[in-house]
Design a protein around this motif. Structure first.
Motif, PDB file in Angstrom:
ATOM      1  N   GLY A  75      36.607  45.153  39.829  1.00 51.77           N
ATOM      2  CA  GLY A  75      37.139  45.391  38.500  1.00 51.77           C
ATOM      3  C   GLY A  75      36.960  44.158  37.639  1.00 51.77           C
ATOM      4  N   VAL A  76      36.511  44.353  36.413  1.00 44.80           N
ATOM      5  CA  VAL A  76      36.263  43.257  35.484  1.00 44.80           C
ATOM      6  C   VAL A  76      37.320  43.218  34.382  1.00 44.80           C
TER       7      VAL A  76
ATOM      8  N   SER B 293      47.624  47.118  26.363  1.00 48.97           N
ATOM      9  CA  SER B 293      47.486  45.853  27.081  1.00 48.97           C
ATOM     10  C   SER B 293      46.149  45.806  27.803  1.00 48.97           C
ATOM     11  N   THR B 294      45.719  44.591  28.087  1.00 46.41           N
ATOM     12  CA  THR B 294      44.436  44.388  28.746  1.00 46.41           C
ATOM     13  C   THR B 294      44.598  43.476  29.955  1.00 46.41           C
ATOM     14  N   ASP B 295      43.639  43.551  30.830  1.00 48.05           N
ATOM     15  CA  ASP B 295      43.610  42.688  32.002  1.00 48.05           C
ATOM     16  C   ASP B 295      42.164  42.291  32.250  1.00 48.05           C
ATOM     17  N   TYR B 296      41.991  41.059  32.770  1.00 49.94           N
ATOM     18  CA  TYR B 296      40.650  40.546  33.011  1.00 49.94           C
ATOM     19  C   TYR B 296      40.558  39.857  34.356  1.00 49.94           C
ATOM     20  N   LEU B 297      39.386  39.955  34.942  1.00 48.63           N
ATOM     21  CA  LEU B 297      39.074  39.161  36.117  1.00 48.63           C
ATOM     22  C   LEU B 297      39.136  37.690  35.702  1.00 48.63           C
ATOM     23  N   ASP B 298      39.684  36.852  36.554  1.00 52.39           N
ATOM     24  CA  ASP B 298      39.844  35.451  36.188  1.00 52.39           C
ATOM     25  C   ASP B 298      38.541  34.809  35.731  1.00 52.39           C
ATOM     26  N   SER B 299      37.455  35.146  36.391  1.00 47.15           N
ATOM     27  CA  SER B 299      36.179  34.484  36.097  1.00 47.15           C
ATOM     28  C   SER B 299      35.580  34.900  34.754  1.00 47.15           C
TER      29      SER B 299
ATOM     30  N   ILE C  42      43.030  45.100  36.788  1.00 46.76           N
ATOM     31  CA  ILE C  42      41.674  45.144  37.323  1.00 46.76           C
ATOM     32  C   ILE C  42      41.641  45.653  38.759  1.00 46.76           C
ATOM     33  N   THR C  43      42.790  45.759  39.394  1.00 47.17           N
ATOM     34  CA  THR C  43      42.829  46.301  40.753  1.00 47.17           C
ATOM     35  C   THR C  43      43.156  47.787  40.782  1.00 47.17           C
TER      36      THR C  43
END
Length: 125
Positions: free
Chosen positions: A47-48, A57-63, A107-108
């Motif tokens: 998940g990205v 709301s949004t979520d992002y991969l740390d990288s 992302i999970t």
């Protein structure tokens, strides 16, 4: 027919930018949380980013945090992934998928429904 079609991939040099599109048909993205995923050769799909249909709301991969931005255009029933400062490690096939109905997401969060063909992103000098 419920369908998501990805587009916008391509080949860019490191530091370049791309905007991916996820065009939905058969349902409205206003009610469904949408996630972007990617799969690099020899690696598992990850998940990205995701955009919640419940509260935006949004979520992002740390990288990718700080470099990628997920957004949507309800009039076009499309979700976008703006990718800046691209790195070679961002090279992958990118997919979008539904991850929830009137729900938050991360992302999970597992995707449901069928996968599209994806769009190839290649970052190389």
């Amino acid at each position: 027919q419920v369908q998501l079609v990805e587009s916008g991939g391509g080949s860019v040099q490191p530091g370049g930018s791309l905007r991916l599109s996820c065009q939905a048909s058969g349902f409205t993205v206003d009610y469904y949380s949408i996630g972007w995923f990617r799969q690099a050769p020899g690696k598992e799909r990850e998940g990205v980013s995701c955009l919640s249909s419940l509260d935006g709301s949004t979520d992002y991969l740390d990288s990718v945090a700080g470099r990628f931005t997920i957004s949507r255009d309800l009039a076009k029933n499309t979700v976008y992934l703006e990718m800046n400062s691209l790195k070679p490690e961002d090279t992958a096939v990118y997919y979008c998928a539904t991850v929830g109905f009137r729900s938050t997401c991360s992302i999970t969060t597992k995707a449901f429904g069928s996968w599209g063909q994806g769009t190839q992103v290649t970052v190389s000098s």
